[in-house]
Design an enzyme around this catalytic site. Structure first.
Site, PDB file in Angstrom:
ATOM      1  N   TRP A 130      29.963 -23.571 -29.088  1.00  0.00           N
ATOM      2  CA  TRP A 130      31.093 -22.300 -28.857  1.00  0.00           C
ATOM      3  C   TRP A 130      32.253 -23.111 -27.829  1.00  0.00           C
ATOM      4  O   TRP A 130      31.798 -23.608 -26.847  1.00  0.00           O
ATOM      5  CB  TRP A 130      30.520 -21.180 -28.055  1.00  0.00           C
ATOM      6  CG  TRP A 130      31.250 -20.129 -27.696  1.00  0.00           C
ATOM      7  CD1 TRP A 130      31.987 -19.381 -28.590  1.00  0.00           C
ATOM      8  CD2 TRP A 130      31.387 -19.309 -26.527  1.00  0.00           C
ATOM      9  NE1 TRP A 130      32.788 -18.317 -27.796  1.00  0.00           N
ATOM     10  CE2 TRP A 130      32.338 -18.169 -26.384  1.00  0.00           C
ATOM     11  CE3 TRP A 130      30.733 -19.328 -25.134  1.00  0.00           C
ATOM     12  CZ2 TRP A 130      32.350 -17.379 -25.532  1.00  0.00           C
ATOM     13  CZ3 TRP A 130      30.748 -18.697 -24.183  1.00  0.00           C
ATOM     14  CH2 TRP A 130      31.895 -17.756 -24.412  1.00  0.00           C
ATOM     15  N   ASP A 211      21.032 -20.999 -23.993  1.00  0.00           N
ATOM     16  CA  ASP A 211      21.947 -19.981 -24.101  1.00  0.00           C
ATOM     17  C   ASP A 211      21.286 -18.936 -25.041  1.00  0.00           C
ATOM     18  O   ASP A 211      21.373 -19.115 -26.328  1.00  0.00           O
ATOM     19  CB  ASP A 211      23.417 -20.471 -24.508  1.00  0.00           C
ATOM     20  CG  ASP A 211      24.411 -19.668 -24.463  1.00  0.00           C
ATOM     21  OD1 ASP A 211      24.162 -18.342 -24.001  1.00  0.00           O
ATOM     22  OD2 ASP A 211      25.693 -19.991 -24.672  1.00  0.00           O
ATOM     23  N   LYS A 246      25.740  -8.591 -28.048  1.00  0.00           N
ATOM     24  CA  LYS A 246      25.411  -8.356 -29.142  1.00  0.00           C
ATOM     25  C   LYS A 246      24.126  -7.546 -29.689  1.00  0.00           C
ATOM     26  O   LYS A 246      24.241  -6.497 -30.488  1.00  0.00           O
ATOM     27  CB  LYS A 246      25.017  -9.643 -29.982  1.00  0.00           C
ATOM     28  CG  LYS A 246      26.511 -10.658 -29.714  1.00  0.00           C
ATOM     29  CD  LYS A 246      26.632 -11.532 -28.722  1.00  0.00           C
ATOM     30  CE  LYS A 246      28.103 -12.323 -28.468  1.00  0.00           C
ATOM     31  NZ  LYS A 246      28.013 -12.862 -27.173  1.00  0.00           N
TER      32      LYS A 246
END
Length: 398
Positions: A130, A211, A246
């Protein structure tokens, strides 16, 4: 002060968002922005979230500060979500969790913590990763390096190169690993590969920063933390960043967490004071509303069950669109094999499309994707998949 300040180029993904918004094409397709969308193209508010908010509206009694490390009820609930009930880290008080403003806030606090307790440590991230990982850690004063991850020829994990690179990372450095639904590739290690990675990370005395932004979006709530749990079973110290954006659909509530894992309970207590100090020097207190929503859902059996079902619906829709995209391209006799897309996990896919093909899709069809070929599968729906498949087929031919 500002007369001679240089302009910084804007974030490429944000620029893509603006370009899509300004495109007058009525059939335009957004495959760039990293948020979940339903089959109507909207990012929905989960029904269970609305129920939790209705409960909070009736029962909330204060808008006071909740403290630097956030809601005291939230941390244990997120720990159990990741680790399961009665995990040794929990029963031995070797894990502590601070609420943060989103997963990005958790990453920044992690960077500040690393710089505070071991300023010589570097952090190693996957290539690719990312893009904001680089900005966040550099902003915290931590040097960022990369290790191989993506095998472009095989559209898969470059496991041998990855393991060899880990063998060369100096002891005491931090290695960032995506728990599941790797962003941007969608390629996750298998269970056997996770075992290899975890063993090597432990042997090298590295500190894993895991993560965990997409738990439940890949294969399931349990399946998506196999790698996380395997790493924690072998590594005495770790950092975990969590996002509820999310899997709860709470993007604009900015709700995340940083968990600290230590070898001994007394180490955890001391180190957690450093976490609180980093937070105090940054934003002082996290926002309360998103944490209250997640706490309400996870602590109520009926709401928890409803959330798991809605999460499963999102996950299954993404997987369905993966399979249907592959089938649609095959039906066009596309002279490229896209079957790997069905094997990837989560919202994102390294599609194998070249920069030139991506730009062709944008110019001729109003289809917006990142120039690396990363696409957001959640941006595909029953209404646009036919156009998308035809456009990809034509782009490849051209």
């Amino acid at each position: 002060m500002f007369e001679n300040v240089k302009e910084i180029p804007g974030d490429a993904l944000l620029a893509l968002m603006v370009a899509f918004k300004n495109d007058p094409n009525p059939n335009k397709i957004d495959l760039g922005v990293g948020v979940y969308k339903d089959d109507t193209g909207l990012t929905p508010v989960l029904n269970v979230v609305k129920k939790a908010e209705a409960f909070l509206l009736e029962n909330e009694v204060s808008k006071g500060y909740i403290g630097a490390t956030g809601s005291p009820e939230l941390g244990p609930l997120l720990q159990k979500l990741m680790l399961g009930d009665n995990h040794p880290l929990i029963t031995e008080s070797r894990i502590a969790t601070a609420q943060t403003p989103g997963g990005t806030g958790a990453l920044r606090v992690a960077g500040d913590l690393i710089n505070a307790v071991n300023p010589a440590a570097r952090i190693w991230v996957s290539d690719p990763t990312w893009s904001n990982h680089f900005h966040v850690f550099a902003g915290a004063g931590v040097e960022v390096r990369t290790y191989p991850y993506y095998d472009a020829d095989q559209n898969g994990l470059a496991i041998d190169a990855m393991l060899e690179a880990i063998r060369q990372i100096p002891q005491g450095d931090v290695i960032l690993l995506h728990a599941s639904c790797h962003n941007p590739t969608g390629i996750d290690p298998t269970a056997e590969q996770w075992d290899q990675i975890s063993t090597l990370v432990a042997e090298r005395s590295l500190v894993p920063l895991i993560d965990c932004a997409y738990q439940g979006f890949g294969e399931g709530l349990e399946e998506d933390v196999y790698g996380l749990r395997t790493l924690l079973s072998q590594c005495p110290e770790a950092l975990i960043t969590t996002s509820c954006s999310k899997n709860f659909g709470l993007y604009n509530e900015r709700i995340g967490a940083l968990s600290l894992v230590t070898e001994k309970a007394e180490h955890c207590q001391r180190a957690f004071t450093q976490v609180a100090n980093c937070i105090r020097a940054n934003y002082s207190n996290p926002p309360a509303h998103g944490a209250a929503i997640v706490t309400t859902i996870l602590s109520d059996h009926a709401l928890r069950q409803q959330w798991e079902q809605e999460l499963a619906d999102m996950r299954q829709r993404i997987q369905r669109m993966r399979n249907e995209l592959v089938s649609s391209l095959q039906s066009l006799n596309c002279n490229r094999d896209f079957t790997f897309i069905a094997q990837q996990k989560g919202m994102f896919s390294y599609s194998g499309l070249s920069k030139e093909e991506v730009l062709y899709l944008r110019a001729h069809f109003g289809i917006y994707a990142v120039e690396s070929g990363r696409i957001n599968i959640a941006g595909i729906n029953d209404q646009n998949i036919g156009l998308l498949s035809e456009a990809i087929h034509q782009a490849i031919q051209q």
